[in-house]
Design a protein around this motif. Structure first.
Motif, mmCIF file in Angstrom:
data_model
loop_
_atom_site.group_PDB
_atom_site.id
_atom_site.type_symbol
_atom_site.label_atom_id
_atom_site.label_comp_id
_atom_site.label_asym_id
_atom_site.label_seq_id
_atom_site.Cartn_x
_atom_site.Cartn_y
_atom_site.Cartn_z
ATOM 1 N N PRO A 296 0.979 -1.348 -0.115
ATOM 2 C CA PRO A 296 0.040 0.028 -0.094
ATOM 3 C C PRO A 296 0.812 1.261 -0.028
ATOM 4 O O PRO A 296 1.860 1.194 0.583
ATOM 5 N N ASN A 297 0.573 2.282 -0.850
ATOM 6 C CA ASN A 297 1.071 3.740 -0.671
ATOM 7 C C ASN A 297 0.426 4.362 0.325
ATOM 8 O O ASN A 297 -0.304 3.682 0.998
ATOM 9 N N GLN A 298 0.934 5.698 0.390
ATOM 10 C CA GLN A 298 0.142 6.294 1.499
ATOM 11 C C GLN A 298 -1.244 6.421 1.576
ATOM 12 O O GLN A 298 -2.020 6.762 2.346
ATOM 13 N N VAL A 299 -1.635 6.559 0.301
ATOM 14 C CA VAL A 299 -3.176 6.592 0.222
ATOM 15 C C VAL A 299 -3.862 5.194 0.371
ATOM 16 O O VAL A 299 -4.983 5.331 1.394
ATOM 17 N N GLY A 300 -3.341 4.320 0.138
ATOM 18 C CA GLY A 300 -3.904 2.751 0.646
ATOM 19 C C GLY A 300 -3.456 2.504 1.936
ATOM 20 O O GLY A 300 -4.190 1.944 2.825
ATOM 21 N N ALA A 301 -2.494 2.927 2.609
ATOM 22 C CA ALA A 301 -2.034 2.859 4.238
ATOM 23 C C ALA A 301 -3.209 3.612 5.113
ATOM 24 O O ALA A 301 -3.931 3.074 5.850
ATOM 25 N N LYS A 302 -3.877 4.820 4.522
ATOM 26 C CA LYS A 302 -4.748 5.544 5.113
ATOM 27 C C LYS A 302 -6.186 4.764 4.956
ATOM 28 O O LYS A 302 -6.951 4.733 5.870
ATOM 29 N N GLU A 303 -6.454 4.313 3.758
ATOM 30 C CA GLU A 303 -7.629 3.522 3.576
ATOM 31 C C GLU A 303 -7.727 2.217 4.621
ATOM 32 O O GLU A 303 -8.536 1.822 5.109
ATOM 33 N N SER A 304 -6.662 1.498 4.771
ATOM 34 C CA SER A 304 -6.511 0.350 5.533
ATOM 35 C C SER A 304 -6.769 0.503 6.743
ATOM 36 O O SER A 304 -7.214 -0.228 7.516
ATOM 37 N N ALA A 305 -5.989 1.571 7.453
ATOM 38 C CA ALA A 305 -5.943 2.133 8.833
ATOM 39 C C ALA A 305 -7.603 2.446 9.089
ATOM 40 O O ALA A 305 -7.933 2.014 10.153
ATOM 41 N N HIS A 306 -8.135 3.150 8.075
ATOM 42 C CA HIS A 306 -9.529 3.263 8.396
ATOM 43 C C HIS A 306 -10.315 2.165 8.782
ATOM 44 O O HIS A 306 -11.204 2.373 9.547
ATOM 45 N N TYR A 307 -10.066 0.942 8.061
ATOM 46 C CA TYR A 307 -11.134 -0.332 8.372
ATOM 47 C C TYR A 307 -10.198 -1.001 9.634
ATOM 48 O O TYR A 307 -10.999 -1.539 10.345
ATOM 49 N N LEU A 308 -8.908 -0.984 9.804
ATOM 50 C CA LEU A 308 -8.247 -1.677 10.743
ATOM 51 C C LEU A 308 -8.546 -1.101 12.149
ATOM 52 O O LEU A 308 -8.998 -1.894 13.224
ATOM 53 N N ALA A 309 -8.461 0.156 12.390
ATOM 54 C CA ALA A 309 -8.652 0.830 13.711
ATOM 55 C C ALA A 309 -9.863 0.316 14.407
ATOM 56 O O ALA A 309 -9.850 0.142 15.526
ATOM 57 N N PRO A 310 -10.938 0.476 13.921
ATOM 58 C CA PRO A 310 -12.233 0.262 14.823
ATOM 59 C C PRO A 310 -12.281 -1.565 15.075
ATOM 60 O O PRO A 310 -12.740 -1.696 16.055
ATOM 61 N N LEU A 311 -11.657 -2.283 14.135
ATOM 62 C CA LEU A 311 -11.673 -3.778 14.495
ATOM 63 C C LEU A 311 -10.665 -3.839 15.559
ATOM 64 O O LEU A 311 -10.859 -4.928 16.607
ATOM 65 N N LEU A 312 -9.563 -3.302 15.755
ATOM 66 C CA LEU A 312 -8.649 -3.277 16.956
ATOM 67 C C LEU A 312 -9.163 -2.983 18.071
ATOM 68 O O LEU A 312 -9.034 -3.363 19.129
ATOM 69 N N ALA A 313 -9.921 -1.507 18.118
ATOM 70 C CA ALA A 313 -10.688 -1.189 18.997
ATOM 71 C C ALA A 313 -11.579 -2.120 19.832
ATOM 72 O O ALA A 313 -11.871 -2.200 20.944
ATOM 73 N N LYS A 314 -12.273 -2.837 19.058
ATOM 74 C CA LYS A 314 -13.370 -3.834 19.383
ATOM 75 C C LYS A 314 -12.404 -5.017 20.117
ATOM 76 O O LYS A 314 -13.101 -5.538 20.918
ATOM 77 N N LEU A 315 -11.418 -5.521 19.380
ATOM 78 C CA LEU A 315 -10.976 -6.635 19.939
ATOM 79 C C LEU A 315 -10.167 -6.442 21.091
ATOM 80 O O LEU A 315 -10.055 -7.471 21.778
ATOM 81 N N ILE A 316 -9.702 -5.182 21.439
ATOM 82 C CA ILE A 316 -9.050 -5.184 22.757
ATOM 83 C C ILE A 316 -10.008 -4.731 23.808
ATOM 84 O O ILE A 316 -9.502 -4.469 24.787
ATOM 85 N N LYS A 317 -11.418 -4.761 23.649
ATOM 86 C CA LYS A 317 -12.187 -4.350 24.936
ATOM 87 C C LYS A 317 -12.292 -5.288 25.877
ATOM 88 O O LYS A 317 -12.268 -6.641 25.441
#
Length: 317
Positions: A296-317
């Motif tokens: 992923p380039n910088q645009v792709g990194a931002k796209e992927s982080a947008h999807y990953l972050a809420p999943l990580l937040a849910k998994l660490i609850k």
């Protein structure tokens, strides 16, 4: 002037990377073989901070790079070939973060002592202390997780672990990370820089130093794309065995399996997740912009982080 040695820096750091004390070119250094390793400190009463590093690259490589920021501000990048950089600030309390931010496949990090080597941090006055501890997530992966090729096609210079999908996601969630990730590595394919396959690099810092595993709240495995030339049944066997090893290594950590953005071996990874009763992170459609059809380039990194972050937040609850 107050000089903090590698040994004192290691004691003060909250284990946000796989750092250890090594002897390089006859001197003691704070050393890591991992791109994307982070240091976090609080600094009070200093107006000038100087970070000293070694120019520790392979003779055929461009300079290694570090990134730094104050108080969650913008990241700045520094070439290790300059041997040091200085930061000016007020005498108030600031949080300083330093990240290993660029190297190359030629750097023999595993057996040639060509990893990242920090020799000291010097304050004009004041004191350096541990930053407040954050929950830690381990990310086990390859160059995509480490942060290679985000900003372009120039090795080291265009690597961006500080703003790849991991760097952006952990910032959004408010956690820290330990990256156990090496370029070109997999469960069957050896990584570059002399690094062995995943089952062997998991528990070693380099060829001579075993790693005492940390205690993360979550471990995420994103491996498989570099094993694509191997037979599916061979990958399935070795991937399953590696996941068992990860479970044994981090018995108190939640564990999630992530399908590579390329969808390589997706069905096998789904089956292993089911077998081990683990959460699965599906990534189809997450990234639409790449540097080279793989990273992923910088645009792709931002796209992927947008999807990953809420999943990580849910998994660490």
């Amino acid at each position: 002037m107050i000089t903090y040695s590698p040994e004192s820096l290691l004691k003060l750091n909250k284990l946000t990377g796989r750092w250890f004390i090594n002897q390089v070119h006859g001197q003691s250094v704070l050393y890591t073989t991992n791109l994307g390793s982070r240091l976090r400190f609080d600094i009070t009463g200093a107006c000038k901070i100087t970070v000293n590093v070694l120019d520790n690259r392979h003779s055929l490589s461009p300079s290694q790079f570090y990134a730094w920021r104050l108080n969650n501000g913008p990241w700045h990048r520094e070439a290790a070939q300059n041997l040091h950089w200085s930061i000016s600030c007020s005498a108030d309390t600031h949080q300083l973060e330093i990240m290993t931010a660029g190297n190359t496949d030629f750097d023999q990090v595993w057996s040639g002592k060509q990893g990242f080597a920090l020799s000291s941090i010097v304050l004009d006055e004041g004191v350096l202390s541990p930053a407040p501890a954050l929950p830690t997530i381990n990310f086990i992966g390859d160059s995509i997780t480490a942060g290679c090729w985000v900003n372009g096609r120039h090795a080291s210079y265009d690597y961006r672990p500080e703003t790849n999908y991991i760097g952006l996601a952990v910032e959004q969630v408010g956690v820290s990370e330990v990256r156990i990730a090496y370029s070109a590595g997999g469960v069957l394919r050896q990584a570059t820089g002399g690094v062995p396959v995943a089952k062997d690099f998991l528990l070693q810092l380099d060829q001579d130093h075993p790693w005492i595993p940390n205690s993360p709240i979550l471990t995420v495995v994103n491996l498989g794309v570099n094993d694509r030339s191997f037979a599916p049944d061979l990958f399935a066997k070795n991937y399953n065995e590696f996941i068992s090893l990860v479970e044994h290594t981090f018995p108190k950590s939640k564990l999630a399996l992530m399908i590579p953005f390329s969808q390589t071996f997706a069905e096998i990874i789904r089956e292993v997740a089911t077998t081990h009763q683990l959460p699965l992170i599906e990534t189809a459609g997450w990234c639409t912009s790449y540097t080279d059809n793989l990273h992923p380039n910088q645009v792709g990194a931002k796209e992927s982080a947008h999807y990953l972050a809420p999943l990580l937040a849910k998994l660490i609850k």
